[in-house]
Design an enzyme around this catalytic site. Structure first.
Site, short mmCIF file in Angstrom:
data_model
loop_
_atom_site.label_atom_id
_atom_site.label_comp_id
_atom_site.label_asym_id
_atom_site.label_seq_id
_atom_site.Cartn_x
_atom_site.Cartn_y
_atom_site.Cartn_z
NE ARG A 29 -4.17 -1.86 2.02
CZ ARG A 29 -4.22 -2.96 2.78
NH1 ARG A 29 -3.27 -3.17 3.68
NH2 ARG A 29 -5.19 -3.82 2.62
CE LYS A 49 0.40 13.30 -15.23
NZ LYS A 49 0.19 13.69 -16.65
CD GLU A 62 8.71 15.80 -22.27
OE1 GLU A 62 8.10 16.85 -21.97
OE2 GLU A 62 8.12 14.72 -22.48
CE LYS A 115 6.21 17.06 -14.38
NZ LYS A 115 6.53 15.80 -15.07
CD GLU A 148 -2.78 15.52 -16.44
OE1 GLU A 148 -3.45 14.98 -17.34
OE2 GLU A 148 -1.59 15.28 -16.23
NE ARG A 175 1.23 16.67 -13.19
CZ ARG A 175 1.79 15.89 -12.29
NH1 ARG A 175 1.39 15.94 -11.03
NH2 ARG A 175 2.75 15.06 -12.63
CG ASN A 177 -0.28 15.69 -20.44
OD1 ASN A 177 0.65 14.93 -20.23
ND2 ASN A 177 -1.28 15.85 -19.58
CG HIS A 236 3.09 14.56 -23.72
ND1 HIS A 236 3.72 15.77 -23.92
CD2 HIS A 236 3.93 13.83 -22.93
CE1 HIS A 236 4.87 15.77 -23.28
NE2 HIS A 236 5.02 14.62 -22.69
CG HIS A 243 1.23 9.59 -24.97
ND1 HIS A 243 0.52 9.94 -23.85
CD2 HIS A 243 2.53 9.79 -24.66
CE1 HIS A 243 1.35 10.36 -22.91
NE2 HIS A 243 2.58 10.27 -23.39
CG HIS A 284 8.18 9.96 -24.04
ND1 HIS A 284 6.83 9.87 -24.34
CD2 HIS A 284 8.31 11.00 -23.17
CE1 HIS A 284 6.18 10.82 -23.68
NE2 HIS A 284 7.04 11.51 -22.97
#
Length: 367
Positions: A123, A145, A187, A229, A239, A243, A247, A250, A254, A267
């Site tokens: 957990r 993330k 980035e 960031k 997000e 936020r 992206n 992205h 993606h 990436h």
């Protein structure tokens, strides 16, 4: 010898943590003393990074800590539930308890997988990010993330889980292959486009210094990227609004990664193309002056990054983009820009304009 580090803080209340940026940090005794809660650690890395930096990381751990390590495959193709399950098996077999610290030593794939394991093992256990690629230093190691991919889309299985600290040793970039360095610069450019026009201008002046691995230029680029960031994450950790601008490029990127089997593009390369597509769409929709769209494309091209997508079907792109996490109630939400230094999320982009961008190829952002 380590340089005096730049220390930033991601201020999230009880989940706050430092980002330590400097050259030669790894190997410093006591570096991780306050972030390892018990006498166990589990280091996730890959073979190339292990050979270069594992010993330095081990010497930065408290002397009482017993550290296990494991190597996973390199690249997005290994960012899977199978990899996640194998790491869980190793933790259980090694008798790791709730006071263990999981350390991601490597690039973005390492950090994402290790972080997801840390978020879910018993957990949640302590997690430390030690990025060794530019992309990981400026992006994936900061913000919490964590995820693995699914065959239908990228990062569909994951959690928000903040690290205890981020150790950004820019000395690791000296051994980074040129292609990986350029992928990280994508980035860095993103931060200028979405948030800071002055930083975009600085990149235009100093891009060759970054490509030449100039230590001062790298330190500034990493610090500014992390500053931006951190500010965005502090304002919107989960997000729900702001936020999402992180992206930019992205959703397109993606989809390109997924449609090329996570094998053809790094990436950062996919994001580079995605940013050109997002700039093109912003311009076609009348939000961004065409000249600014061209400036974005030109800076990305100067970095040695791809600016034209591989041959993929527009319908397949739309279908894959429809699986993106930013799709809500069947509406595709995209991050677009109306000026360099500013970005926002919208679900109002006309489908005709989106399709035209998807089919533009080499004509993206053309005058």
């Amino acid at each position: 010898m380590a340089d005096a580090p730049t220390n930033l803080v991601v201020d999230l209340g009880e989940r706050s943590y430092p980002i330590r940026i400097g050259r030669g940090l790894l190997g410093s005794p006591g570096l991780l003393d306050e972030y390892v809660p018990g006498n166990q650690a589990f280091i996730v890395t890959n073979e190339a990074v292990r050979d270069r930096y594992l010993d330095a990381l081990l010497s930065s751990l408290p002397p009482s800590v017993i550290a296990d390590f494991t190597c996973i495959g390199d690249g997005e193709a290994f960012k899977t539930l199978d990899t996640y399950a194998a790491l869980m098996e190793q933790l259980i077999a090694g008798g790791h308890n709730r006071t263990t610290a999981i350390i991601g030593l490597g690039g973005g794939v390492i950090g994402d997988v290790a972080g997801f394991v840390a978020a879910t093992y018993q957990r949640g256990v302590a997690f430390i990010q030690v990025p060794t690629t530019l992309l990981a230093l400026v992006d994936s190691s900061v913000g919490g993330k964590t995820a693995v991919n699914h065959s239908r889309g990228k990062n569909l299985i994951g959690a928000f889980y903040q690290p205890r600290c981020v150790i950004a040793d820019i000395g690791t970039l000296q051994t980074l292959p040129p292609r990986e360095l350029k992928a990280g610069i994508a980035e860095v450019i993103k931060y200028g486009v979405i948030y800071d026009a002055a930083f975009f201008d600085w990149l235009g002046i100093n891009l060759e210094h970054l490509l030449a691995l100039d230590a001062d230029a790298l330190a500034h680029a990493v610090a500014e990227s992390c500053r931006i960031k951190a500010a965005v994450v502090q304002a919107d950790e989960r997000e729900t609004g702001l936020r999402a601008i992180l992206n930019f490029g992205h959703t397109f990127g993606h989809a390109l990664e997924a449609l090329t089997g996570y094998e053809q593009l790094l990436h950062g390369e996919a994001v580079a193309i995605g940013m050109v597509m997002a700039a093109d769409l912003s311009s076609r929709w009348g939000k961004l002056p065409r000249g600014d769209a061209r400036r974005i494309k030109d800076l990305i091209a100067r970095a040695g990054l791809p600016v034209t997508p591989p041959p993929v079907d527009a319908d397949a792109m739309l279908e894959t983009m429809g699986m993106d996490k930013k799709v809500v109630d069947g509406r595709l939400r995209l991050i677009l820009t109306d000026a360099i230094g500013s970005a926002a999320m919208t679900d109002q982009a006309p489908e005709g304009a989106i399709r035209t961008t998807l089919e533009a190829g080499e004509a993206l952002c053309a005058e």
